[in-house]
Design a protein around this motif. Sequence first.
Motif, PDB file in Angstrom:
ATOM      1  N   ALA A 202       0.815  -1.206   0.000  1.00 32.75           N
ATOM      2  CA  ALA A 202       0.000   0.000   0.000  1.00 32.75           C
ATOM      3  C   ALA A 202       0.853   1.262   0.000  1.00 32.75           C
ATOM      4  CB  ALA A 202      -0.930   0.001   1.209  1.00 32.75           C
ATOM      5  N   VAL A 203       1.896   1.265   0.831  1.00 33.20           N
ATOM      6  CA  VAL A 203       2.798   2.438   0.903  1.00 33.20           C
ATOM      7  C   VAL A 203       3.535   2.618  -0.424  1.00 33.20           C
ATOM      8  CG1 VAL A 203       4.861   3.373   2.003  1.00 33.20           C
ATOM      9  CG2 VAL A 203       3.060   2.355   3.406  1.00 33.20           C
ATOM     10  N   ALA A 205       2.580   1.626  -3.425  1.00 36.20           N
ATOM     11  CA  ALA A 205       1.636   2.083  -4.439  1.00 36.20           C
ATOM     12  C   ALA A 205       1.334   3.572  -4.284  1.00 36.20           C
ATOM     13  CB  ALA A 205       0.346   1.275  -4.361  1.00 36.20           C
ATOM     14  N   ALA A 206       1.176   4.022  -3.029  1.00 36.72           N
ATOM     15  CA  ALA A 206       0.883   5.440  -2.783  1.00 36.72           C
ATOM     16  C   ALA A 206       2.050   6.328  -3.199  1.00 36.72           C
ATOM     17  CB  ALA A 206       0.543   5.629  -1.306  1.00 36.72           C
ATOM     18  N   ARG A 207       3.263   5.896  -2.912  1.00 42.63           N
ATOM     19  CA  ARG A 207       4.436   6.676  -3.282  1.00 42.63           C
ATOM     20  C   ARG A 207       4.622   6.729  -4.798  1.00 42.63           C
ATOM     21  NH1 ARG A 207       8.651   4.399   1.348  1.00 42.63           N
ATOM     22  NH2 ARG A 207       7.795   5.628   3.093  1.00 42.63           N
ATOM     23  N   ALA A 209       2.231   6.516  -6.987  1.00 40.80           N
ATOM     24  CA  ALA A 209       1.173   7.350  -7.526  1.00 40.80           C
ATOM     25  C   ALA A 209       1.486   8.823  -7.359  1.00 40.80           C
ATOM     26  CB  ALA A 209      -0.162   7.024  -6.845  1.00 40.80           C
ATOM     27  N   ALA A 210       2.193   9.154  -6.268  1.00 38.58           N
ATOM     28  CA  ALA A 210       2.526  10.558  -6.001  1.00 38.58           C
ATOM     29  C   ALA A 210       3.765  11.022  -6.732  1.00 38.58           C
ATOM     30  CB  ALA A 210       2.720  10.743  -4.489  1.00 38.58           C
TER      31      ALA A 210
END
Length: 211
Positions: A202-203, A205-207, A209-210
């Motif tokens: 999850a972390v 994927a979030a990074r 995406a950002a």
Amino acid sequence: MFTGIVEELGEVVSIEPAGAAGEAVLLTVRGPLVSSDARHGESIAVNGVCLTVVDLGSGTFTADVMKESLDRSSLGALTPGSPVNLERAARVDGRLGGHIVQGHVDGTAGLLSRDPGDNWDVLRFGLSRELSPYVVEKGSITVDGTSLTVSAVSAPGAAEEYFEVSLIPATLEATTLGSLAVGATVNIEVDVIAKYVERIAAVTAARNAAA
């Protein structure tokens, strides 16, 4: 840290309110084996919940149980005389007979059915949608402090989510699972490795995406 290999079938002696608001309790349990070498401040798992020893008696130990533990586990339903599974913290020089168990309960589950066999009993437990992603066939799960192998799990998206475990006579005799009645509530701890993998994914994927 624990292994999920129950050492002793203990018995609740007393449950006394504690704290200003009475939201915590002092739980005293009879367990001659696990209390024989216990010291103040050490950990003992009671039905899979890691508790800290605050007092010792003759064959008994007392632990503080905070509101968080009462809310997230079945300990709040215990009464004097209730049988409980007990395990001391694992020694680093010992064998890991079960799997890595933290004693941090993720939730509870109800026993949906039990199917007695000649050499084992098959127990089916309901599974919440929050915990179902962490449970896989042939994976490890902790039920009331007992390390077990998942023998079956419901299909993804099933109307009723569940998992099954097959218990050998030794487990039925040495733990509370042998006398567990349909409808009873148990404590569940899923494999911690699965939770770490989910968090890392999850972390990451979030990074990404950002970026």
